[in-house]
Enzyme design. Structure first.
Site, mmCIF file in Angstrom:
data_model
loop_
_atom_site.group_PDB
_atom_site.id
_atom_site.type_symbol
_atom_site.label_atom_id
_atom_site.label_comp_id
_atom_site.label_asym_id
_atom_site.label_seq_id
_atom_site.Cartn_x
_atom_site.Cartn_y
_atom_site.Cartn_z
ATOM 1 N N ASP A 41 0.864 -1.174 -0.011
ATOM 2 C CA ASP A 41 0.038 -0.048 -0.079
ATOM 3 C C ASP A 41 0.885 1.319 0.074
ATOM 4 O O ASP A 41 1.876 1.190 0.389
ATOM 5 C CB ASP A 41 -0.842 0.018 1.240
ATOM 6 C CG ASP A 41 -2.009 1.023 0.869
ATOM 7 O OD1 ASP A 41 -2.395 1.328 0.025
ATOM 8 O OD2 ASP A 41 -2.360 1.333 1.914
ATOM 9 N N HIS A 98 2.086 3.486 -9.043
ATOM 10 C CA HIS A 98 1.938 1.957 -9.408
ATOM 11 C C HIS A 98 3.037 1.592 -10.217
ATOM 12 O O HIS A 98 3.449 0.227 -10.019
ATOM 13 C CB HIS A 98 0.481 1.852 -10.135
ATOM 14 C CG HIS A 98 -0.597 2.130 -9.310
ATOM 15 N ND1 HIS A 98 -0.541 1.904 -8.011
ATOM 16 C CD2 HIS A 98 -1.556 2.802 -9.551
ATOM 17 C CE1 HIS A 98 -1.975 2.367 -7.476
ATOM 18 N NE2 HIS A 98 -2.491 2.998 -8.699
ATOM 19 N N LEU A 153 11.001 -20.185 -4.660
ATOM 20 C CA LEU A 153 10.205 -19.566 -4.125
ATOM 21 C C LEU A 153 8.693 -19.616 -4.790
ATOM 22 O O LEU A 153 8.746 -19.722 -6.007
ATOM 23 C CB LEU A 153 10.326 -17.865 -4.267
ATOM 24 C CG LEU A 153 9.446 -17.147 -3.570
ATOM 25 C CD1 LEU A 153 9.225 -16.937 -2.161
ATOM 26 C CD2 LEU A 153 9.799 -15.595 -4.107
#
Ligand code: IPE
Ligand code: IPE
Ligand code: MG
Length: 254
Positions: free
Chosen positions: A24, A41, A135
């Protein structure tokens, strides 16, 4: 400790197996620089690359990133469009690197609402990396914790209607098996950047015992050192899962 090892690389123990992040603060990062929110963004996508690499290097098993919530459709249409375009271009630009780094990609959420080219690419990216053993990178896209519980309830009802399950068989473990990520370890560490202290409909079921960590750092600024601080905070906490502190300490020393 060897002087050659930078402090930021010193491993914290125990490490979380699964880190879930609400990324955020992109909009505020841009606004602070008098830039359009969408610039935040774009910068946020760079932070994703940094943090995926940092988690891979630390041997974190699972990283789940909240990329687009089921409520983010409420944003102005042009911002939503930029977010979806950025999602596709980032995915296209990163897939080769992720595959080479042995990362397995997974998507959770109702992505049938996305443009068809994005849906196709999501399927392609999952297939391409399915056999990777490093991962596991989970991208939550058009995801909501309430949606997840509703889809689990729907599938449980179907199993009951088809006679595969009796209502009396529905335990937390059974319901869990129908929720997203049930095949992966539960999130141990929840991180939210950007200063807000809320869950915003992220992994409601899965985070029952996650350690919560909030930081004011805005997501586009988030880096390896910030991740290290979160892991250090996690390592310093005693997780009791309902037991007393003494019981846990005894077990740890047994
Ligand atoms: C998070 O940053 C990115 C998404 C929700 C997609 P925000 O865009 O929410 O940034 P702020 O909270 O407005 O600063
Ligand atoms: C949560 O951030 C969703 C994502 C990071 C994708 P928001 O910025 O949408 O959350 P609220 O609206 O402030 O709760
Ligand atoms: Mg926000």
């Amino acid at each position: 400790m060897s002087v050659d090892v930078p402090m930021s690389r010193a491993p914290c123990q125990p490490l979380p197996r699964h880190i879930a992040i609400v990324m955020d603060g992109n909009g505020r990062w841009a606004q602070q620089r008098s830039l359009p929110r969408t610039a935040g963004h774009r910068e946020g996508a760079k932070a994703v690359r940094r943090i995926v690499r940092a988690c891979s290097e630390r041997d974190i098993e699972v990283l789940t990133l909240f990329a687009f919530s089921s409520e983010n459709w409420r944003r102005p249409r042009p911002e939503v469009e930029v977010l979806l375009k950025l999602f596709l271009t980032t995915l296209r630009g990163e897939i080769r690197r992720l595959d080479t780094a042995n990362v397995r990609l997974r998507f959770i959420g109702d992505y049938r609402a996305f443009p068809e080219n994005l849906q196709d690419y999501i399927v392609k990216a999952e297939r391409r990396t399915a056999a990777n053993t490093g991962l596991t990178l989970v991208i939550a896209a058009n995801y909501g914790g309430r949606w997840d519980l509703a889809q689990a309830a729907r599938r449980v009802s179907e199993a009951v209607l088809e006679g595969r399950l009796q209502p009396g068989d529905i335990t937390p473990a059974v319901l869990h098996s129908f929720t997203c990520l049930s095949d992966l370890p539960e999130p141990d560490l929840f991180i939210r950047t950007g200063g807000e202290q809320r869950i915003s409909n992220f992994l409601l079921w899965q985070m029952a015992y996650a350690e919560l960590y909030f930081t004011d750092r805005l997501w586009p600024d988030y880096d390896d050192g910030d991740l290290e601080s979160a892991c250090a905070a996690f390592a310093s906490r005693q997780r009791r899962f309902g037991r007393t502190a003494e019981q846990v300490a005894q077990n740890q020393h047994a």
